[in-house]
Design a protein around this motif. Structure first.
Motif, PDB file in Angstrom:
ATOM      1  N   GLY A   1       0.831  -0.901   0.068  1.00 32.43           N
ATOM      2  CA  GLY A   1      -0.064   0.448  -0.276  1.00 32.43           C
ATOM      3  C   GLY A   1       0.504   1.225   0.136  1.00 32.43           C
ATOM      4  O   GLY A   1       2.185   0.845   0.454  1.00 32.43           O
TER       5      GLY A   1
ATOM      6  N   ASP B   1       0.225   6.239   1.473  1.00 27.33           N
ATOM      7  CA  ASP B   1      -0.712   6.944   2.151  1.00 27.33           C
ATOM      8  C   ASP B   1       0.381   7.600   1.534  1.00 27.33           C
ATOM      9  O   ASP B   1       0.775   8.267   1.615  1.00 27.33           O
ATOM     10  CB  ASP B   1      -0.202   6.221   3.708  1.00 27.33           C
ATOM     11  CG  ASP B   1      -0.751   5.045   4.481  1.00 27.33           C
ATOM     12  OD1 ASP B   1      -1.698   4.531   3.608  1.00 27.33           O
ATOM     13  OD2 ASP B   1      -0.626   5.677   5.505  1.00 27.33           O
TER      14      ASP B   1
ATOM     15  N   ALA C   1      -5.086   6.520   1.288  1.00 24.00           N
ATOM     16  CA  ALA C   1      -4.470   4.939   1.774  1.00 24.00           C
ATOM     17  C   ALA C   1      -4.757   3.855   0.321  1.00 24.00           C
ATOM     18  O   ALA C   1      -6.288   3.801   0.892  1.00 24.00           O
ATOM     19  CB  ALA C   1      -5.236   5.139   2.886  1.00 24.00           C
TER      20      ALA C   1
ATOM     21  N   VAL D   1      -5.250   0.985  -0.604  1.00 23.08           N
ATOM     22  CA  VAL D   1      -4.647  -0.219  -0.155  1.00 23.08           C
ATOM     23  C   VAL D   1      -4.762  -1.717  -1.537  1.00 23.08           C
ATOM     24  O   VAL D   1      -5.736  -1.810  -2.035  1.00 23.08           O
ATOM     25  CB  VAL D   1      -5.096  -1.017   1.018  1.00 23.08           C
ATOM     26  CG1 VAL D   1      -5.127  -2.264   1.224  1.00 23.08           C
ATOM     27  CG2 VAL D   1      -5.214   0.303   2.267  1.00 23.08           C
TER      28      VAL D   1
ATOM     29  N   PRO E   1      -2.599   1.494   8.052  1.00 24.06           N
ATOM     30  CA  PRO E   1      -3.129   2.919   6.930  1.00 24.06           C
ATOM     31  C   PRO E   1      -3.912   3.906   8.408  1.00 24.06           C
ATOM     32  O   PRO E   1      -4.419   2.797   9.118  1.00 24.06           O
ATOM     33  CB  PRO E   1      -4.424   2.543   6.226  1.00 24.06           C
ATOM     34  CG  PRO E   1      -4.146   1.027   5.617  1.00 24.06           C
ATOM     35  CD  PRO E   1      -3.504   0.489   6.637  1.00 24.06           C
TER      36      PRO E   1
ATOM     37  N   GLN F   1      -9.819   5.209   1.941  1.00 20.93           N
ATOM     38  CA  GLN F   1      -8.992   4.215   1.902  1.00 20.93           C
ATOM     39  C   GLN F   1      -9.702   3.617   0.085  1.00 20.93           C
ATOM     40  O   GLN F   1     -10.597   3.499   0.108  1.00 20.93           O
ATOM     41  CB  GLN F   1      -9.539   2.686   2.485  1.00 20.93           C
ATOM     42  CG  GLN F   1      -8.782   1.745   2.430  1.00 20.93           C
ATOM     43  CD  GLN F   1      -8.645   0.320   3.541  1.00 20.93           C
ATOM     44  OE1 GLN F   1      -8.481   1.172   4.915  1.00 20.93           O
ATOM     45  NE2 GLN F   1      -8.956  -0.052   3.034  1.00 20.93           N
TER      46      GLN F   1
END
Length: 369
Positions: free
Chosen positions: A92, A94, A101, A103, A216, A222
């Motif tokens: 991932g 950030d 974030a 992922v 995260p 996300q």
């Protein structure tokens, strides 16, 4: 006493025998390969030869050995602008400025971590560097205030017509700490330095980490890599839309208003100094005899470069287009997410074509024949 002298000097002879650079490299390789975990602080310097400046960054990196298809280590890299991680089969990113974030799924992770194209976190890691087979000792030298052994090899070479491209890697090992303290790669075009990138490492620790776990940031939005990539392109102007009007100040101090060019085809060149594809495109536009087809007028827009930077950079090379520095508003209005991006606007003020990235085919298609 005469009979004892050889025996007394024999141990001294062997004790003073210097370690060869090849033995040092082998020993550091073995030592690093035995470590279950490694952490260090990483300094990066990206030398921008086009602008005579350098971009720097600082990060902390943690590696924990966990052999898997993606790489031999899990890792977490934390910096001011972003954090990146690889844990098992997932990874991932950030993005702190965007509050996002990313992922990645297992499939996205495998696609992002191909062994033949490692990212900079992996390719700058000591374990990865030491695993490269072709290092040759070159000389003793100083690096970041330490006396080191420097090793080098040519990592790439290609030739197109009369232009040669090659890259040399340099590895710096401190014999005292028996660690890699620096790495540098230099790109050359026709044997002239084109780009220099340096990494150096501080505050090493080995075998001090537990297995890595990364969560995260809680308040970040996300998303997956696929969804994030789609969101970046979603805001970009599309063919057939009216081209957004904007007013800006040109490099020469004049006012540029897009609406004033209704009835004429335009090519907007969203670029910036130091972008590889942008520089290649401008080299083509400056080629002797080059003209845009059908009387099309070119407009160069740089969201990040100040007037003086553009004037200095193109003083000798030439700027064949109307140039607009610090063009942040047009950049945003047209949804530009990659550079260079070319937007062709027809006589009615509508978007006729959008081309992302440099290609010789695109240049040929807009050149007058």
């Amino acid at each position: 006493m005469k009979h004892l002298l050889p025996l007394l000097f024999l141990p001294l002879f062997f004790a003073c025998h210097p370690e060869s650079p090849e033995d040092l490299l082998a020993d550091v390789r073995a030592k690093t390969a035995m470590a279950q975990s490694i952490s260090y602080e990483l300094h990066e310097i990206w030398d921008n030869r086009f602008m005579g400046t350098a971009d720097t960054s600082f990060s902390t990196v943690k590696l924990y050995r966990n052999e898997k298809p993606t790489w031999d280590y899990d890792y977490i890299k934390e910096s001011e602008s972003y954090d990146s991680w690889l844990i098992g089969e997932r990874s991932g990113l950030d993005l702190h400025d965007e509050g996002i974030a990313i992922v990645r799924t297992e499939e996205e992770t495998m696609a992002n971590f191909q062994n033949d194209a490692p990212n900079f976190t992996i390719s700058s890691a000591p374990d990865y560097l030491l695993g490269l087979p072709d290092w040759k000792f070159q000389c003793d030298t100083s690096f970041a205030g330490r006396m080191t052994k420097m090793y080098t090899y040519r990592s790439s070479f290609s030739q197109e017509d009369t232009v040669t491209y090659q890259c040399y890697e340099y590895l710096f090992i401190d014999p005292e700490s028996r660690r890699v303290v620096g790495n540098r790669f230099i790109n050359f075009i026709n044997e002239r330095t084109n780009q220099v990138v340096s990494f150096w490492y501080e505050n090493y620790e080995e075998d001090q980490l537990e297995p890595l776990n990364y969560v995260p940031v809680r308040n970040y939005a996300q998303t997956t890599q696929t969804a994030y990539d789609a969101s970046r392109t979603k805001g970009q102007i599309t063919v057939g839309e009216p081209a957004p009007d904007f007013v800006a100040t040109t490099l020469s101090g004049d006012t540029f208003a897009l609406k004033d060019y209704r009835g004429q085809r335009l090519m907007l060149d969203f670029s910036f100094i130091g972008c590889g594809g942008c520089e290649l495109a401008m080299k083509e536009f400056n080629r002797p005899g080059f003209k845009l087809a059908d009387g099309m007028k070119g407009v160069y827009l740089s969201y990040m470069n100040k007037p003086k930077e553009i004037s200095t950079h193109y003083k000798d090379k030439g700027m064949p287009f109307i140039a607009i520095p610090e063009a942040r508003d047009p950049d945003r209005m047209y949804g530009i997410y990659a550079y260079p991006t070319f937007v062709i606007i027809d006589e009615e003020g509508k978007v006729e074509r959008v081309e992302v990235g440099f290609s010789e085919e695109f240049i040929a298609s807009i050149e007058e024949r």
